[in-house]
Design an enzyme around this catalytic site. Structure first.
Site, PDB file in Angstrom:
ATOM      1  N   THR A  14       0.833  -0.831  -0.413  1.00 57.87           N
ATOM      2  CA  THR A  14      -0.111  -0.016  -0.080  1.00 57.87           C
ATOM      3  C   THR A  14       1.215   1.149   0.236  1.00 57.87           C
ATOM      4  O   THR A  14       0.790   2.595  -0.852  1.00 57.87           O
ATOM      5  CB  THR A  14      -0.884   0.018   1.352  1.00 57.87           C
ATOM      6  OG1 THR A  14      -1.526  -0.948   1.393  1.00 57.87           O
ATOM      7  CG2 THR A  14      -2.180   1.256   1.723  1.00 57.87           C
TER       8      THR A  14
ATOM      9  N   GLY B 231      -7.174  -0.496   2.690  1.00 53.76           N
ATOM     10  CA  GLY B 231      -5.402   0.422   2.445  1.00 53.76           C
ATOM     11  C   GLY B 231      -5.048   0.129   4.055  1.00 53.76           C
ATOM     12  O   GLY B 231      -3.658   1.019   4.215  1.00 53.76           O
TER      13      GLY B 231
ATOM     14  N   LYS C 191       2.382   3.680  19.171  1.00 52.63           N
ATOM     15  CA  LYS C 191       2.530   4.748  18.366  1.00 52.63           C
ATOM     16  C   LYS C 191       2.803   5.792  19.847  1.00 52.63           C
ATOM     17  O   LYS C 191       3.366   6.461  19.546  1.00 52.63           O
ATOM     18  CB  LYS C 191       1.089   5.283  17.744  1.00 52.63           C
ATOM     19  CG  LYS C 191       1.601   4.847  16.536  1.00 52.63           C
ATOM     20  CD  LYS C 191       0.215   4.702  14.855  1.00 52.63           C
ATOM     21  CE  LYS C 191      -0.030   4.774  13.765  1.00 52.63           C
ATOM     22  NZ  LYS C 191      -1.481   4.499  13.117  1.00 52.63           N
TER      23      LYS C 191
HETATM   24  P1  NAP Z   1       2.136  -3.864   2.738  1.00 49.93           P
HETATM   25  O1  NAP Z   1       0.679  -3.507   2.391  1.00 49.93           O
HETATM   26  O2  NAP Z   1       1.639  -5.098   3.708  1.00 49.93           O
HETATM   27  O3  NAP Z   1       3.001  -4.175   1.829  1.00 49.93           O
HETATM   28  C1  NAP Z   1       4.249  -4.688   2.549  1.00 49.93           C
HETATM   29  C2  NAP Z   1       5.168  -4.844   1.643  1.00 49.93           C
HETATM   30  O4  NAP Z   1       6.800  -5.759   1.945  1.00 49.93           O
HETATM   31  C3  NAP Z   1       4.640  -5.863   0.441  1.00 49.93           C
HETATM   32  O5  NAP Z   1       5.479  -5.139  -0.340  1.00 49.93           O
HETATM   33  C4  NAP Z   1       5.531  -7.642   0.487  1.00 49.93           C
HETATM   34  O6  NAP Z   1       6.224  -7.723  -1.072  1.00 49.93           O
HETATM   35  C5  NAP Z   1       6.426  -6.689   1.196  1.00 49.93           C
HETATM   36  N1  NAP Z   1       7.250  -7.436   2.119  1.00 49.93           N
HETATM   37  C6  NAP Z   1       6.717  -7.778   3.131  1.00 49.93           C
HETATM   38  N2  NAP Z   1       7.792  -8.801   4.077  1.00 49.93           N
HETATM   39  C7  NAP Z   1       8.768  -9.142   3.596  1.00 49.93           C
HETATM   40  C8  NAP Z   1      10.007  -9.708   3.402  1.00 49.93           C
HETATM   41  N3  NAP Z   1      10.165 -10.953   4.638  1.00 49.93           N
HETATM   42  N4  NAP Z   1      10.851  -9.693   2.187  1.00 49.93           N
HETATM   43  C9  NAP Z   1      10.383  -8.797   1.150  1.00 49.93           C
HETATM   44  N5  NAP Z   1       9.226  -8.026   1.130  1.00 49.93           N
HETATM   45  C10 NAP Z   1       8.726  -8.010   2.008  1.00 49.93           C
HETATM   46  O7  NAP Z   1       1.892  -2.523   3.658  1.00 49.93           O
HETATM   47  P2  NAP Z   1       1.693  -1.263   3.966  1.00 49.93           P
HETATM   48  O8  NAP Z   1       0.365  -0.775   3.826  1.00 49.93           O
HETATM   49  O9  NAP Z   1       1.960  -0.279   2.839  1.00 49.93           O
HETATM   50  O10 NAP Z   1       2.295  -1.320   5.452  1.00 49.93           O
HETATM   51  C11 NAP Z   1       4.023  -0.529   5.579  1.00 49.93           C
HETATM   52  C12 NAP Z   1       4.632  -0.297   6.346  1.00 49.93           C
HETATM   53  O11 NAP Z   1       4.164   1.163   7.026  1.00 49.93           O
HETATM   54  C13 NAP Z   1       4.232  -1.038   7.736  1.00 49.93           C
HETATM   55  O12 NAP Z   1       5.154  -1.194   8.408  1.00 49.93           O
HETATM   56  C14 NAP Z   1       3.024  -0.473   8.418  1.00 49.93           C
HETATM   57  O13 NAP Z   1       2.979   0.156   9.887  1.00 49.93           O
HETATM   58  C15 NAP Z   1       3.479   1.099   7.701  1.00 49.93           C
HETATM   59  N6  NAP Z   1       1.940   1.925   7.725  1.00 49.93           N
HETATM   60  C16 NAP Z   1       1.302   1.425   7.117  1.00 49.93           C
HETATM   61  C17 NAP Z   1       0.576   2.553   6.643  1.00 49.93           C
HETATM   62  C18 NAP Z   1      -1.649   2.494   5.961  1.00 49.93           C
HETATM   63  O14 NAP Z   1      -1.794   3.020   6.006  1.00 49.93           O
HETATM   64  N7  NAP Z   1      -1.604   1.372   4.971  1.00 49.93           N
HETATM   65  C19 NAP Z   1       0.570   3.773   7.149  1.00 49.93           C
HETATM   66  C20 NAP Z   1       1.033   4.624   8.020  1.00 49.93           C
HETATM   67  C21 NAP Z   1       2.934   3.319   7.932  1.00 49.93           C
HETATM   68  P3  NAP Z   1       4.580  -8.773  -1.241  1.00 49.93           P
HETATM   69  O15 NAP Z   1       4.050  -6.829  -1.962  1.00 49.93           O
HETATM   70  O16 NAP Z   1       5.614  -9.663  -2.242  1.00 49.93           O
HETATM   71  O17 NAP Z   1       4.133  -9.411  -0.297  1.00 49.93           O
HETATM   72  N1  HSE Z   2      -2.892   0.403  10.503  1.00 53.53           N
HETATM   73  C1  HSE Z   2      -2.759   1.971  10.497  1.00 53.53           C
HETATM   74  C2  HSE Z   2      -3.874   2.533  10.952  1.00 53.53           C
HETATM   75  C3  HSE Z   2      -2.044   2.725   9.785  1.00 53.53           C
HETATM   76  O1  HSE Z   2      -5.039   2.425  10.808  1.00 53.53           O
HETATM   77  O2  HSE Z   2      -4.079   3.719  11.878  1.00 53.53           O
HETATM   78  C4  HSE Z   2      -1.504   3.464   9.622  1.00 53.53           C
HETATM   79  O3  HSE Z   2       0.235   3.623  10.796  1.00 53.53           O
END
Ligand code: NAP
Ligand code: HSE
Length: 330
Positions: free
Chosen positions: A15, A188, A206
């Site tokens: 995402t 997402g 957080k």
């Molecule tokens: P996500 O959609 O699950 O994406 C994770 C990505 O990392 C995927 O591309 C996955 O590969 C890759 N990945 C995971 N484990 C791996 C490994 N062992 N080796 C290689 N690649 C790996 O997660 P996200 O929502 O983008 O979140 C990413 C980070 O940002 C997290 O720490 C989350 O807490 C933080 N965050 C997210 C948000 C939000 O709104 N989503 C907001 C703030 C912070 P594949 O695609 O091949 O599975």
């Molecule tokens: N899963 C987290 C949330 C993403 O819902 O706030 C942002 O850190």
């Protein structure tokens, strides 16, 4: 522009990672102007090379499932994989090799922040994670920099976007809890393990990071009195509706004792609020934080708490800031 490009390695293309990659391409000239040098995306690490990707065509060839060499050849490593390992090992490797790092990984920072900061200091590199706390909302910078001359006494707010989305939808539209969780996932907003959101684990990480940043104290995850929203029942929502209130998941941190020797308490719990309370007005994936400080008084900040592009905004902000601090010849 004569400075050599900054080599940027991206770990994760979900995402947030996909949004960062897309914006690096779309805003390449703007970001180069702001950073003082081109930002060159040198590779994108994923787990599954054959999975569908929302990437510009010219970036498809950058995908790899072998992070080691990419990390070793980078000036800046952006970690957006989530989880503790291999994220922790890869960021330590990057910093020991002289790279700056940016991450949005709140669990990693809340649980291993001391170790990561020690290695960053030892190797003279940057470690930034604005996106880890309240996504698009620059609350860490406010606490760390803008209020550095003040005495913060408390920090409280809605710091998890997905649970706010669920609580808001159930309260206002009458969808079921399960339907609202599914919609939050489709947007997402949820962590790879949604339990982290629903049980308040994400919010706890957080508030730990905020408290450590505000007061320099060694509080950890186990210091948070934590209750999530998974135990809420239809009767809880009906009772809230019947009394003109709403349920919000509130994280709070408050200081007692003297500013130089603070004692800090931390909590995450669902709270009933009157409809006209400022936190009660926060809709969908929005977040809001109130910081109380002795001289500044009450500082309120709110905005998007989750989402790919929204979070990418904070990641790119950290990247540009690190690029500006990095010597041009490096
Ligand atoms: P996500 O959609 O699950 O994406 C994770 C990505 O990392 C995927 O591309 C996955 O590969 C890759 N990945 C995971 N484990 C791996 C490994 N062992 N080796 C290689 N690649 C790996 O997660 P996200 O929502 O983008 O979140 C990413 C980070 O940002 C997290 O720490 C989350 O807490 C933080 N965050 C997210 C948000 C939000 O709104 N989503 C907001 C703030 C912070 P594949 O695609 O091949 O599975
Ligand atoms: N899963 C987290 C949330 C993403 O819902 O706030 C942002 O850190």
């Amino acid at each position: 522009m004569s400075a050599p490009p900054l080599r940027v390695a991206l770990l994760g293309c979900g995402t947030v990672g996909a949004a960062v990659a897309r914006l690096l391409a779309e805003r390449s000239e703007l970001l180069a102007d702001r950073a003082g040098r081109p930002l060159h995306l040198s590779g994108i690490v994923v787990r599954n090379l054959s999975g569908p990707r929302d990437l510009p065509a010219e970036q498809a060839g950058l995908l790899t499932d072998e992070p080691g060499a990419l990390v070793d050849g980078a000036d800046v490593v952006i970690e957006l994989m989530g989880g503790i390992e291999p994220a922790r090992e890869l960021l330590l490797r990057a910093m020991r090799g002289g790279a700056d790092v940016v991450t949005a990984n709140k669990q990693l920072i809340a649980r291993h922040g001391d170790e990561l900061h020690a290695v960053a200091r030892e190797h003279g590199v940057g470690l930034d994670y604005e996106a880890a706390v309240v996504a698009a909302v620059p609350v860490l910078r406010v606490v760390r920099e803008s209020l550095a001359g003040d005495e913060i006494t408390s920090i409280s707010g809605i710091v998890n976007g997905s649970t706010n989305y669920v609580l808001d939808l159930v309260a206002r539209t009458g969808v079921t809890f399960e339907e609202a969780v599914a919609k939050a996932g489709a947007l997402g907003y949820l962590e790879a393990d949604p339990t982290e959101d629903l049980e308040g684990i994400d919010a706890a990480a957080k508030i730990v990071i905020l408290a450590r940043t505000a007061w320099g104290v060694g509080v950890g995850f186990d210091d948070v009195h934590r209750t999530g929203i998974s135990g809420l029942t239809d009767a809880d929502f009906e009772q809230a509706r019947g009394t003109g209130q709403v349920i919000k998941l509130i994280a709070s941190a408050w200081r007692s004792g003297q500013a130089r020797h603070p004692r800090v308490e931390l909590a995450v719990r669902p709270v009933l609020l009157a409809q006209d309370h400022p936190f009660a007005q926060i809709r969908e994936g929005g977040n809001a934080v109130v910081i109380e400080a002795t001289s500044a008084g009450r500082v309120r900040i709110h905005g998007a708490g989750a989402g790919g592009e929204e979070t990418a905004s904070a990641v790119l902000g950290d990247l540009v800031a690190l690029a500006r601090r990095r010597p041009a010849q490096a």
